[in-house]
Design an enzyme around this catalytic site. Structure first.
Site, PDB file in Angstrom:
ATOM      1  N   SER A 170      15.202  -1.851 -16.301  1.00  0.00           N
ATOM      2  CA  SER A 170      13.980  -1.275 -15.748  1.00  0.00           C
ATOM      3  C   SER A 170      12.836  -1.384 -16.747  1.00  0.00           C
ATOM      4  O   SER A 170      13.046  -1.238 -17.956  1.00  0.00           O
ATOM      5  CB  SER A 170      14.206   0.198 -15.404  1.00  0.00           C
ATOM      6  N   ASP A 194      -8.270 -12.405 -10.364  1.00  0.00           N
ATOM      7  CA  ASP A 194      -8.487 -11.870 -11.705  1.00  0.00           C
ATOM      8  C   ASP A 194      -8.048 -10.420 -11.797  1.00  0.00           C
ATOM      9  O   ASP A 194      -8.205  -9.635 -10.845  1.00  0.00           O
ATOM     10  CB  ASP A 194      -9.972 -11.974 -12.085  1.00  0.00           C
TER      11      ASP A 194
END
Length: 689
Positions: free
Chosen positions: A300, A628
């Site tokens: 994780s 972006d």
């Protein structure tokens, strides 16, 4: 643009053009039936390598997201577009080639793979096949779903989403064909570094059940190995593929903006660092970086073992930090433990009915023969993976009644048979997804060789010790160092988790999601041993039997469909509803809201819904778009047919002071079903120090 940049691209383009022309004429160096490359050329640059990148972003509005199975998690915009990154690698001495693809998506399903292979064969007949194409996913949980042909994965997306499926398939095909056209002479090297602060074991009690010899390989219960394949053409680093195991679950189930998560950010970070040509024009990228998964099943990124917690409590910031750590480890480790890649290119693949495998005692912990079972989900499946917001597989108990859903399905449809209970023990069977035909059981297992690097293509989420055993199996047979044999998880299809028999006995989430019983890992070890043996001997492998084509059986989802667009009362499409401020300091967020339309009318694949532009002289020059990190595109329905679109721009450090504006590109549908484009433009604003 520097002279060096022009020279590099010109050389690569020229080499790629020559290679493509020769290949079309059947005269490519090392191509089948053609003379091999000269000894001098092959010795200095023994491979041809091509790189390709393409947009795979699906429906950004009202499309159920794939990963957390939360009915409330439906797309409402874009933070960062999803991409497919492809590398074609050819042995110049023999003409043998392979394709490695990393797509910013949750899973690669069989239907996606089949469609990609069909379209590749239509464009490049006889070049790419089942055997030499490896399609992999980053496993982001922040992308639109409904793109599987197996019904289990389309339940929480309320059916099949054809536009999302087509965006993914077409984008993957585009990335591969661009890589094919980009082929140029290259050298390959491998580097290995250690990354210890980007993952944590979310199933520690299960891990601790493994033998001491296995646990000793991972003293911190994580796999810290970061491996980078470097591509140099004309002596210039033109691309990399990095493998590191960590879930792409930094973004939580509460997020509804499309995001490639930490893996996608790592790619974006490196590509932007090299000043890549913007993502809208991908015909000549300066540099491509793929960040692939390995055995990430119990790894994780939420370092404090709670959703959106670790290193910070901001999921966007966590995505950036974990992605940056992967980028830093790979980029700064380019000169660490470097090995020159030499040797051939090869691949094998086989489809195996994992519901019915007789496993030799050579691969089982007790040394006795055992068998696998028809696929079933266990009781702990209900609980989900709490460390990743329930994430880690595409269906779990999310934030909107998942427990009740699955308990209801199990109670209505299933009473476990004694035989299945016995075979799946000690798992407590919840749902027989195999006999109900909800999941794929005839699964592809692939072994790919790139010189001294071996990739085990697994259609599963493999825990680190399961990965270790698979890697040892192949390394022993082919005579490779263990660090040069990697599990490539999330490859070619999807079959949930793969735990060791010892981990399976824990009956935790990952074990409950190990579909084919306690001896699934030994079965996969047996299959990979067969592939490795065949590869070493140079022997072919029969493909095996695939499952039937389900493409004609899909039930399309009503969500995300557009009947009609109408602007808010008193406005036209593209009107500014909330204008930006007159000025913003660097580091602030500029925001503008437009009268919009439903973005599913046109996914603008290879394009953008927005542009941030700077005034330079009398011209406006684009400085950012929806590809972006600094921008966010948010859509919201208003009434029955109206839409409000909000575009924000987090003004980055280093932005030149000056005059800017934000533009929105939309498409509206009328009563007759005709779609028309329109543009909205904000008033200008000033960026100050």
């Amino acid at each position: 643009m520097s002279h060096r940049h022009i020279s590099r691209n010109a050389l690569a383009a020229l080499c790629g053009l020559i290679a493509l022309v020769l290949a079309t004429a059947g005269l490519a160096p090392g191509a089948a039936g053609a003379p091999a490359a000269s000894g001098v050329a092959a010795a200095s640059e023994p491979y041809l390598v091509g790189r390709g990148i393409a947009d795979v972003t699906g429906q950004p509005a009202e499309n159920g997201m794939l990963g957390y199975a939360d009915f409330a998690q439906n797309t409402s915009g874009i933070h960062l577009r999803q991409r497919s990154r492809a590398f074609v690698i050819v042995d110049r001495a023999t003409g043998e080639r392979v394709v490695h693809v990393v797509a910013d998506t949750g899973m690669i399903f069989q239907g996606i793979r089949d469609a990609v292979l069909t379209r590749l064969d239509q464009r490049l007949p006889g070049t790419y096949s089942e055997r030499n194409v490896m399609l992999t996913a980053t496993h982001t949980h922040a992308g639109p779903g409904g793109d599987s042909h197996h019904n289990l994965y389309n339940l929480t997306t309320l059916g099949y989403h054809g536009k999302t499926f087509e965006a993914l398939v077409n984008g993957i095909v585009s990335s591969i064909t661009r890589a094919h056209a980009d082929l140029a002479p290259a050298t390959l090297t491998l580097s290995t570094s250690q990354l210890n602060n980007a993952s944590v074991n979310r199933a520690r009690s299960a891990f601790d059940r493994n033998p001491a010899a296995d646990k000793a390989v991972f003293p911190n219960a994580i796999d810290p190995q970061s491996t980078t394949l470097q591509v140099r053409r004309g002596g210039v680093l033109d691309g990399v593929i990095n493998w590191f195991p960590v879930h792409a679950t930094s973004m939580s189930t509460h997020n509804t903006l499309i995001s490639p998560d930490n893996k996608g950010f790592a790619s974006y970070r490196w590509e932007r660092q090299v000043k890549q040509v913007d993502y809208i024009d991908q015909t000549d990228p300066a540099f491509i970086s793929s960040f692939a998964q390995t055995n990430a099943g119990d790894m994780s990124p939420n370092l404090n073992l709670h959703p959106t917690d670790g290193p910070t409590t901001d999921e966007f910031e966590n995505t950036r930090i974990i992605g940056t750590r992967m980028y830093d480890s790979a980029s700064k480790g380019l000169a660490t433990n470097v090995r020159t890649v030499t040797g051939g290119i090869d691949s094998r693949i086989v489809y195996v009915d994992m519901a019915d495998v007789d496993v030799s005692g050579a691969y089982t912990p007790d040394g006795k023969p055992h068998s696998t079972c028809s696929a079933a989900l266990g009781a702990a499946f209900i609980a989900g993976s709490t460390e990743d917001g329930g994430g880690g597989l595409p269906l779990h108990s999310g934030q909107a009644g998942g427990d009740a859903l699955w308990s209801g399905i199990a109670g209505l449809l299933y009473t476990a048979s004694p035989a299945l209970k016995a075979c799946q023990a000690p798992k407590e069977v919840l749902l027989p997804v195999g006999s109900m035909d909800l999941v794929q059981q005839k699964l592809p297992v692939q072994l790919m060789r790139i010189g001294g690097l071996y990739l085990i293509g697994m259609p599963a989420e493999v825990t680190i010790v399961s990965g270790l055993r698979l890697r040892r199996t192949v390394a022993r047979i082919v005579g490779a160092e263990l660090k040069n044999v990697l599990v490539q998880g999330y490859a070619n299809a999807y079959a949930h988790y793969l735990t060791t028999p010892e981990e399976y006995d824990s009956k935790e989430y990952e074990a409950a999601s190990t579909l084919f019983g306690r001896y699934e890992l030994p079965a996969f070890m047996q299959v990979t041993a067969g592939l490795a043996t065949a590869m070493k001997a140079g022997s072919p492998v029969e493909l095996g039997t695939k499952e039937r084509d389900r493409s004609g059986e899909q039930i399309s989802s009503p969500s995300g469909a557009v009947v009609l667009d109408a602007p808010p009362f008193g406005h036209g499409f593209g009107d500014v509803l909330t204008a930006p401020a007159a000025s913003y300091p660097i580091g602030d967020q500029a925001s503008v809201t437009f009268a919009g339309a439903h973005p599913n009318n046109n996914l603008r694949r290879g394009g953008t819904y927005l542009a941030v532009e700077r005034k330079v002289g009398s011209n406006w020059v684009r400085v950012a778009d929806d590809g972006d990190w600094s921008t966010k595109f948010r859509w919201a329905r208003e009434g029955l047919a109206a839409s409000r679109v909000t575009v924000t721009w987090d003004i980055p450090v280093g932005t030149p002071i000056g005059t800017y504006r934000i533009r929105y590109f939309g498409d509206s549908k009328n009563l007759f079903g005709s779609v028309s484009g329109f543009t909205g433009t904000s008033p200008a604003f000033v960026v100050t120090q």
